[in-house]
Motif scaffolding. Structure first.
Motif, PDB file in Angstrom:
ATOM      1  N   LEU A 297       0.845  -1.198   0.000  1.00  0.00           N
ATOM      2  CA  LEU A 297       0.000   0.000   0.000  1.00  0.00           C
ATOM      3  C   LEU A 297       0.877   1.243   0.000  1.00  0.00           C
ATOM      4  N   LYS A 298       0.605   2.112  -0.962  1.00  0.00           N
ATOM      5  CA  LYS A 298       1.374   3.370  -0.992  1.00  0.00           C
ATOM      6  C   LYS A 298       0.468   4.458  -0.450  1.00  0.00           C
ATOM      7  N   ARG A 299       0.800   4.928   0.721  1.00  0.00           N
ATOM      8  CA  ARG A 299      -0.019   5.995   1.302  1.00  0.00           C
ATOM      9  C   ARG A 299       0.892   7.164   1.654  1.00  0.00           C
ATOM     10  N   THR A 300       0.432   8.362   1.352  1.00  0.00           N
ATOM     11  CA  THR A 300       1.245   9.531   1.686  1.00  0.00           C
ATOM     12  C   THR A 300       0.469  10.430   2.645  1.00  0.00           C
ATOM     13  N   LYS A 301       1.208  11.209   3.389  1.00  0.00           N
ATOM     14  CA  LYS A 301       0.584  12.146   4.331  1.00  0.00           C
ATOM     15  C   LYS A 301       1.385  13.441   4.310  1.00  0.00           C
ATOM     16  N   ARG A 302       0.669  14.578   4.355  1.00  0.00           N
ATOM     17  CA  ARG A 302       1.375  15.861   4.334  1.00  0.00           C
ATOM     18  C   ARG A 302       1.925  16.185   5.728  1.00  0.00           C
ATOM     19  N   ASP A 303       3.212  16.446   5.776  1.00  0.00           N
ATOM     20  CA  ASP A 303       3.844  16.815   7.041  1.00  0.00           C
ATOM     21  C   ASP A 303       3.436  18.256   7.383  1.00  0.00           C
ATOM     22  N   PRO A 304       2.772  18.475   8.542  1.00  0.00           N
ATOM     23  CA  PRO A 304       2.250  19.819   8.837  1.00  0.00           C
ATOM     24  C   PRO A 304       3.346  20.879   8.986  1.00  0.00           C
ATOM     25  N   ASP A 305       4.564  20.475   9.398  1.00  0.00           N
ATOM     26  CA  ASP A 305       5.635  21.459   9.582  1.00  0.00           C
ATOM     27  C   ASP A 305       6.238  21.889   8.252  1.00  0.00           C
ATOM     28  N   SER A 306       6.651  20.886   7.457  1.00  0.00           N
ATOM     29  CA  SER A 306       7.338  21.217   6.196  1.00  0.00           C
ATOM     30  C   SER A 306       6.367  21.349   5.025  1.00  0.00           C
ATOM     31  N   ASN A 307       5.111  20.870   5.214  1.00  0.00           N
ATOM     32  CA  ASN A 307       4.096  20.878   4.142  1.00  0.00           C
ATOM     33  C   ASN A 307       4.492  19.981   2.957  1.00  0.00           C
ATOM     34  N   ILE A 308       5.368  18.989   3.235  1.00  0.00           N
ATOM     35  CA  ILE A 308       5.807  18.079   2.165  1.00  0.00           C
ATOM     36  C   ILE A 308       5.033  16.760   2.316  1.00  0.00           C
TER      37      ILE A 308
END
Ligand SMILES: Nc1ncnc2c1ncn2[C@@H]1O[C@H](COP(=O)(O)OP(=O)(O)O)[C@@H](O)[C@H]1O
Ligand SMILES: CC(=O)N[C@@H](CCC(=O)OP(=O)(O)O)C(=O)O
Length: 276
Positions: free
Chosen positions: A118-129
């Motif tokens: 499973l490829k899941r991504t999440k936005r890092d709240p600090d870096s917005n990456i």
């Protein structure tokens, strides 16, 4: 209410709905009766709490991220043992005792389901990456072959399927049972997909049962956190199933005696009906 021309029904039997022997007998009787009535009933089961218990007994720590279990190599061994072993055979035995003929399978059997990590991504709240979330051996079904299930259906044999599958890399993958059930329902062109869980359906902000839920409303409730934890993959699967053409997608309480028959054969049904 069930129509006369509906032939294939997929029932996802959640780990939280299991455990009580009387309710398990009711469930097995319902599935057996559907088959006697000429319906291809297909059972996909979970077993999250039971996996958790076994991991605890073995002193293996386990954690969930957005409703999915982070699965390392030791964990996937236990997952396969509990799902494709103990729970699968338990359900098969109960259906057989109710007079049905069940065959226990997992996604590996007959190469029914091909998994990919499973490829899941999440936005890092600090870096917005956007960052890749590594869940280990958690898979998603990318291909489903229905021929094994067709052979069983012709003999009125009830498939009971554990959500474990192999990848092209030969590894074993742990797939969320709701996601797995959605993929099976899609491949079979099922008209109904029922999710048996331990709550009456989707509950609103004040804990009230929502009888009918549109896709747009469901998305709002997920975004606001009213729908959380294990209910998230369930609702996401419902949305995907509706998009694939499954007509009736219902989340209902498996702790209600004869929940499956009640849902299919009473006017109002039970639980939450998801609609486009
Ligand atoms: N809005 C909601 N309505 C109902 N249940 C919810 C909601 N949000 C989170 N949940 C949780 O989701 C659980 C059902 O998902 P899960 O534990 O994965 O069940 P299962 O083992 O049947 O798949 C409920 O017991 C409840 O704790
Ligand atoms: C990746 C992932 O989270 N897999 C699930 C598979 C079992 C499952 O989904 O069981 P329920 O339907 O009872 O929740 C797990 O390891 O618990």
């Amino acid at each position: 209410m069930l129509r006369y021309d509906e032939k294939t029904i997929v029932v996802k039997y959640g780990g939280h709905a299991m455990g009580d022997p009387e309710l398990a007998r009711d469930f097995a009787e319902d599935i057996t009766l559907l088959t006697l009535a000429g319906i291809n009933a297909v059972v996909v089961h979970g077993g999250g709490p039971q996996i958790g218990n076994m991991l605890e007994r073995l002193n293996i720590k386990s954690e969930f991220r957005d409703g999915l279990r982070v699965t390392d190599r030791a964990t996937v061994e236990v997952v396969e043992m509990v799902l494709a072993g103990a729970i699968n055979k338990d359900i098969v035995s109960t259906i057989n005792a109710a007079g049905g003929r069940a065959v226990g399978l997992c996604g590996k059997d007959g190469r029914m389901v091909l998994a990919e990590p499973l490829k899941r991504t999440k936005r890092d709240p600090d870096s917005n990456i956007e960052k890749v979330v590594d869940l280990g051996f958690v898979g998603e079904p990318v291909e489903v072959r229905r021929d094994v299930l067709d052979v069983l259906a012709r003999q009125e044999i009830i498939p009971v399927i554990a959500p474990v599958a192999q990848g092209a890399d030969g590894e074993t993958y742990n797939i969320n049972a709701d996601t797995f059930a959605g993929a099976i329902a899609g491949a079979l062109g099922a008209t109904r997909l029922l999710f048996l869980t331990d709550v009456d359906g989707v509950l609103g902000p004040d804990g009230e049962l929502i009888r009918e839920l549109t896709v747009a409303e469901a998305r709002r409730l997920m975004a606001s956190g009213v729908i959380s934890g294990g209910m998230v993959p369930k609702v996401e699967t419902c949305i995907a199933a509706l998009e694939r053409g499954v007509e009736g997608v219902v989340i209902l309480n498996g702790k209600t005696p004869h929940a499956v028959l009640l849902e299919l054969f009473t006017d109002g049904g039970a639980g939450t009906l998801l609609k486009r």
